[in-house]
Design a protein around this motif. Structure first.
Motif, mmCIF file in Angstrom:
data_model
loop_
_atom_site.group_PDB
_atom_site.id
_atom_site.type_symbol
_atom_site.label_atom_id
_atom_site.label_comp_id
_atom_site.label_asym_id
_atom_site.label_seq_id
_atom_site.Cartn_x
_atom_site.Cartn_y
_atom_site.Cartn_z
ATOM 1 N N LYS A 90 -9.524 -121.626 -40.373
ATOM 2 C CA LYS A 90 -10.007 -122.409 -41.510
ATOM 3 C C LYS A 90 -10.320 -121.573 -42.749
ATOM 4 N N PHE A 91 -9.947 -120.313 -42.768
ATOM 5 C CA PHE A 91 -10.339 -119.463 -43.896
ATOM 6 C C PHE A 91 -9.772 -119.970 -45.215
ATOM 7 N N LEU A 140 -14.223 -107.762 -38.135
ATOM 8 C CA LEU A 140 -13.733 -107.092 -39.339
ATOM 9 C C LEU A 140 -12.207 -106.971 -39.313
ATOM 10 N N MET A 141 -11.624 -106.715 -38.145
ATOM 11 C CA MET A 141 -10.165 -106.639 -38.051
ATOM 12 C C MET A 141 -9.520 -108.011 -38.306
ATOM 13 N N THR A 142 -10.196 -109.074 -37.834
ATOM 14 C CA THR A 142 -9.688 -110.425 -38.110
ATOM 15 C C THR A 142 -9.769 -110.720 -39.604
ATOM 16 N N LEU A 143 -10.852 -110.274 -40.251
ATOM 17 C CA LEU A 143 -10.997 -110.475 -41.695
ATOM 18 C C LEU A 143 -9.907 -109.713 -42.454
ATOM 19 N N MET A 144 -9.581 -108.496 -42.001
ATOM 20 C CA MET A 144 -8.502 -107.710 -42.635
ATOM 21 C C MET A 144 -7.167 -108.427 -42.541
ATOM 22 N N LYS A 145 -6.972 -109.161 -41.450
ATOM 23 C CA LYS A 145 -5.717 -109.891 -41.255
ATOM 24 C C LYS A 145 -5.525 -110.953 -42.335
ATOM 25 N N GLN A 146 -6.609 -111.421 -42.926
ATOM 26 C CA GLN A 146 -6.519 -112.439 -43.979
ATOM 27 C C GLN A 146 -6.111 -111.859 -45.325
ATOM 28 N N LEU A 160 0.405 -110.046 -41.048
ATOM 29 C CA LEU A 160 0.670 -111.440 -41.392
ATOM 30 C C LEU A 160 -0.627 -112.210 -41.296
ATOM 31 N N THR A 161 -0.908 -113.023 -42.277
ATOM 32 C CA THR A 161 -2.103 -113.860 -42.186
ATOM 33 C C THR A 161 -1.909 -114.864 -41.056
ATOM 34 N N GLU A 168 1.633 -116.472 -39.694
ATOM 35 C CA GLU A 168 2.009 -116.292 -38.297
ATOM 36 C C GLU A 168 2.259 -117.646 -37.633
ATOM 37 N N THR A 169 1.382 -118.610 -37.911
ATOM 38 C CA THR A 169 1.549 -119.953 -37.341
ATOM 39 C C THR A 169 2.871 -120.568 -37.772
ATOM 40 N N LYS A 170 3.201 -120.416 -39.061
ATOM 41 C CA LYS A 170 4.423 -121.023 -39.580
ATOM 42 C C LYS A 170 5.666 -120.385 -38.959
ATOM 43 N N LEU A 171 5.663 -119.052 -38.851
ATOM 44 C CA LEU A 171 6.823 -118.378 -38.258
ATOM 45 C C LEU A 171 6.990 -118.748 -36.787
#
Length: 999
Positions: free
Chosen positions: A100-101, A131-137, A271-272, A276-279
């Motif tokens: 939901k970001f 923090l790693m999940t936040l970097m992914k965004q 990939l955000t 990633e979901t779309k691919l």
């Protein structure tokens, strides 16, 4: 816009029902109390049990996000109240970041980053994962203010808390991988300060903790190569090549790094979650040949800016290294990986980006080791080249050229190792039967001589064909893990055209003959296997687990339905853990897979089908009920595992009495799915229905069109699905629905566009479309501009239908104009045949319209002409064109007893045109103009062609009609004299009356 609608509903809602409830509980506990009393009250509530503890933690978390002034106090209370090391909050943060970001309001996004900073400062266990999940965004190839703000804030956290960062080897590696990649995007002058901070951060960690960065693998070298021109990076690059020991005693040299395969974690981190979901959706759900909508959306959303060129490398590396479809997907007609990569390569507009993209594609080839590396990493490159050879030989050529030149140029000291890696790759490709032979690819006549020579020099082992190239069958598909080309899908790869299937051997043996494509429906044979839910069932809590096992053991439908209702009741309870939803959906999809096979449409609807219980419960709820969204979430999860549930829901909503008037519920379902968009979801479900059960498709069609007109009437996509599979009886049934008012498939504002789209469809599909159109009461004038698009050799179906319909119509001036605006071809009899018919049935009316059009197009300025008709910009009506058609009509009528060319309006118009046209036209159409000359002679000698009736009022009065402005300014004196004389002919009288309004 489509970008806002497709694949995700971008709402600004932050708080779901559960978070709202938790916040409400928390605020009600502390309402009106002093700070100390509030702490005591919260502590007492937390001690009651795990549910109360979770409620308070999530309530404080929600307040922290939505009320910035209270954030500091809420965080302090959170650290005091929590009893699980902040685990509840960490899980919720990760969920929001992953799902939901993008939907967060700006205030909540700012507060979330602030909270992560506080968690890191406090050294909370698990904060490194958040923090790693936040970097992914932080999106690659994006320099929007929002993305730069996030990159800057995360970098500040990493720099400020450096000592804490160094405690996690994975966080060190992930941070270096992320910011080495982002440096590429931050090269503009205004971003240089940020880039410098990123360079300093990466250099510091690489020099201090190189072996922790080493776990990245060979892609670390790829990223360093791209930024090696930056001075500080250049020094590090030299040490990497020539003084590896200065970086770490355990580091022996660059070859050690290049032979280490990059973990999926790093390839996926760039990939955000949304990308990633779309691919993953495209590679698991979208059928080959139907990918254009999704590619267009993805390109507009992520690949439309100049900066986004760099993102293509991330996408290609992700597809090669992370997306490894199952055998079931590989053997289906799902969009293959090579087609997506081919599309990404063709959208590169920068030479640098194109070169980097090709390197990303071949990167695992260079040091490929069959014992350590996967065939799935190298398969896409060879298949892109193979499938592009026929439709896009230039792409194959540039990739083969790159493959040859990379061997000596990648790193000259390691040329031997690179050559061996590429050789290993090609050998493994043949061994695993990805391609049966490489000779048809390497020694293909479509490649230029120099490239073929280079390939023979570099790879002589693979250039020898077992038989002459013209007789070689390119490949035989083998259902191995890497073989995703069961049917040869070459002609419609990544250029957004429809997929076609061909047999290479047949084509090669029939050169010069017209190719015939034949499609055969493959009948699936199912071998029912027991449902295997072992990987999932242990992840459920006891109550759910017990009931799922009952479903597995139960045999009769009634028991299944009873247990299913109990499961629904369980997930509607307030303390249900939503994290189990995906696992539960996996179990249900596996247990009920038998229900989704075969025809859906029974003689009458029954609710003895367990999944229908979810539908029924939804129908009985109000949309503002908290359980409504929970059941929708369950359906959305089920939809991911079993896409057929979408059209089963549509069937239930139409057929069940319990669902009467509830068809709009499908829209809520569509928005809850990963697709997130009604139109996309509806098209996907109807396509799945079309492939499984045509009867059901026809049954649903009236409801779908009436309930969702904005989604169904705006394009021809759904219509094409229907007409592609129906038979004549089903066509007649749909026409009856239209005639009785139960079905509307066209509306005036979009029907023309849809009919134009249909011109590329198959013959029966086009005839069916026209039959359905004619069943509607839409005036033919609405679609008459389609004549501008019809070519007599290419569109016989549309021309035939239009011809039969036009013969039933009285000609209007617009119709005549469109008919005459068609280019003249001697073989094209459309215009002549309809004009002949009108000349026989409506000669007066046709004569008036032709006169008006001839005069307008002969003397009126183009600017004035363009204001006359809504379609005149399309209608390239020229004088020469009209004369050609009239001459053709004259010849056609020469042996018929038809007086069309003896009418006064036609003769006056020809006289008018003759007076002003050039000599070339007079010569070319001399026979046509001779009619006007005969008419002029007869008027001068006062020899009327027909005896006037005694009752003619104009004959009695001798009154002359007033000439029009057009005729006054442009007619010859002879024409004026003719108009001034009283005539008795009925046609002449009528012509004069209309002639005065001709302009």
């Amino acid at each position: 816009t489509l970008a806002e609608k497709t694949w995700g509903k971008l709402s600004t809602i932050t708080k779901g029902p559960r978070l709202e409830r938790c916040m409400s509980i928390t605020t009600s506990i502390t309402n009106g109390l002093s700070e100390r009393e509030a702490n005591d009250a919260l502590t007492a509530h937390v001690c009651k049990g795990p549910q109360q503890h979770e409620e308070v933690c999530l309530g404080l978390f929600t307040l922290l996000l939505t009320e910035p002034p209270q954030a500091q106090r809420c965080y302090r209370d959170l650290t005091l109240m929590n009893r699980d090391g902040m685990n509840v909050v960490l899980i919720k943060i990760n969920q929001i970041l992953m799902e939901k970001f993008l939907k967060l309001q700006e205030v909540c996004r700012t507060q979330l980053v602030w909270l992560v900073r506080e968690l890191v400062k406090s050294g909370v266990i698990g904060a490194d994962g958040v923090l790693m999940t936040l970097m992914k965004q932080i999106a690659g190839g994006d320099i929007s203010n929002k993305n730069l703000w996030l990159a800057e804030n995360v970098l500040e956290i990493l720099v400020d808390q450096r000592e804490w960062v160094l405690k996690s080897g994975m966080l060190v590696a992930m941070s270096v991988y992320t910011y080495l990649r982002l440096i590429v995007d931050h090269g503009t002058p205004n971003l240089l300060p940020l880039r410098q901070r990123e360079v300093d951060f990466c250099i510091g960690l690489l020099r201090e903790r190189f072996m922790e960065c080493f776990i990245i693998g060979r892609d670390l070298v790829r990223l360093l190569q791209i930024v090696a021109r930056i001075p500080e990076m250049e020094l590090l690059w030299r040490d990497l090549l020539h003084n590896p020991q200065t970086l770490s005693p355990q580091f022996t040299g660059i070859l050690q790094l290049l032979t280490a395969r990059t973990s999926r974690k790093f390839l996926a981190c760039r990939l955000t979650p949304d990308m990633e979901t779309k691919l993953l959706f495209m590679t698991s759900r979208v059928r080959f040949g139907q990918q254009k909508r999704y590619q267009d959306w993805f390109q507009r959303q992520y690949l439309s800016t100049a900066e986004s060129q760099s993102l293509r490398c991330d996408l290609i590396r992700y597809i090669c290294g992370v997306v490894h479809p199952s055998n079931e997907v590989l053997s289906s007609d799902i969009l293959p990986r090579w087609a997506i990569i081919g599309w990404l390569l063709t959208t590169c507009t920068s030479n640098v980006a194109a070169s980097n993209a090709k390197l990303a594609l071949f990167y695992d080839w260079l040091f490929f080791n069959p014992e350590k590396d996967s065939i799935m990493n190298i398969e896409p490159a060879i298949l892109v080249m193979h499938h592009s050879m026929k439709p896009h030989p230039a792409i194959t050529a540039t990739l083969l050229d790159f493959m040859c030149r990379i061997i000596p140029n990648f790193f000259p000291p390691l040329e031997g190792q690179v050559r061996q890696g590429v050789f290993n790759s090609l050998n493994f490709i043949m061994e695993k039967r990805v391609l049966a032979h490489l000779a048809p690819l390497f020694d293909n006549p479509k490649l230029d001589r120099e490239l073929r020579s280079m390939l023979r020099e570099r790879f002589p082992e693979f250039c020898n064909s077992p038989s002459p190239p013209t007789e070689v069958k390119m490949e035989e598909s083998v259902p191995l893990e890497m073989d995703n080309h069961v049917l040869d899908k070459e002609d419609g790869c990544y250029d957004n055209t429809d997929a076609t299937f061909s047999d290479d051997e047949e084509e090669l043996n029939n050169k010069g003959k017209k190719r015939e494509f034949r499609f055969h429906q493959l009948k699936e044979t199912y071998i029912e296997e027991p449902a295997d839910i072992t990987p999932f069932v242990d992840q459920l809590d006891e109550a759910l687990k017990e009931r799922v096992l009952q479903l597995q053991k139960g045999s009769d439908t009634e028991t299944h339905c009873e247990v299913m209702q109990e499961i629904v009741d369980l997930i509607l309870e307030e303390d249900f853990d939503s994290e189990q939803m995906s696992t539960l959906a996996s179990c249900l999809a596996e247990l009920f897979k038998g229900h989704f096979r075969g025809d859906v449409l029974p003689e009458e609807i029954t609710e003895e089908y367990p999944v229908c219980l979810i539908f029924r419960n939804l129908c009985q709820m109000q949309e503002d009920n908290s359980g409504f969204s929970v059941l929708l979430d369950l359906l959305a999860e089920l939809y991911q595992k079993q896409p057929k549930i979408g059209y089963h829901l549509l069937y239930y909503l139409k057929a069940s009495k319990a669902a009467a008037g509830k068809m709009s519920l499908y829209e809520s379902f569509a928005q809850a799915t990963a697709l997130g968009d009604l139109h996309t979801c509806l098209m996907m479900d109807m396509k799945a229905c079309q492939e499984d059960d045509v009867r059901l498709l026809c049954y649903l069609t009236p409801s779908i069109y009436s309930e969702f007109p904005d989604e169904t009437l705006r394009s021809g996509e759904l219509l094409n699905m229907i007409v592609a599979v129906i038979d004549s009886a089903q066509l007649q049934e749909l026409m009856c629905h239209v005639m009785t008012g139960n079905l509307v498939m066209f509306r005036k504002d979009s029907v023309l566009n849809i009919l134009i789209q249909s011109l590329d469809w198959e013959t029966f599909e086009q005839y069916s479309t026209w039959q359905l159109f004619l069943a509607h009461s839409i005036p033919l004038e609405t679609i008459i501009p389609i004549l501008q698009h019809l070519k007599y050799k290419e569109h016989p179906e549309a021309l035939s239908c239009l011809l039969l319909q036009l013969r039933r119509e009285k000609p209007s001036e617009e119709m005549v104009k469109m008919v005459l605006s068609r280019p003249y071809h001697q073989e094209d009899q459309f215009t002549t045949s309809i004009l002949r018919h009108w000349a026989a049935k409506h000669d007066d009316l046709l004569g008036e319209h032709i006169k008006a059009l001839l005069i307008k197009n002969n003397s009126m300025p183009r600017k004035r002409q363009s204001l006359r008709s809504s379609s005149s910009k399309l209608a390239q009506l020229t004088l020469e064109q009209m004369l050609e058609h009239l001459d053709s009509l004259r010849l056609n009528l020469s042996n018929a007893k038809n007086n069309f060319f003896s009418q006064t309006p036609i003769l006056q118009a020809l006289q008018h045109v003759q007076a002003s046209c050039d000599e070339a036209h007079k010569m070319r159409f001399s026979d046509l103009f001779s009619l006007a000359e005969d008419y002029e002679d007869s008027t001068k000698q006062h020899k009327p062609r027909r005896k006037a009736p005694a009752s003619s009022p104009r004959s009695r009065k001798g009154a002359a009609p007033q000439p029009s402005n057009e005729e006054e300014s442009a007619s010859s004196s002879a024409s004026e004299e003719e108009d001034s004389k009283p005539k008795a002919s009925k046609r002449k009288r009528k012509a004069s009356a209309v002639g005065s309004d001709s302009d």
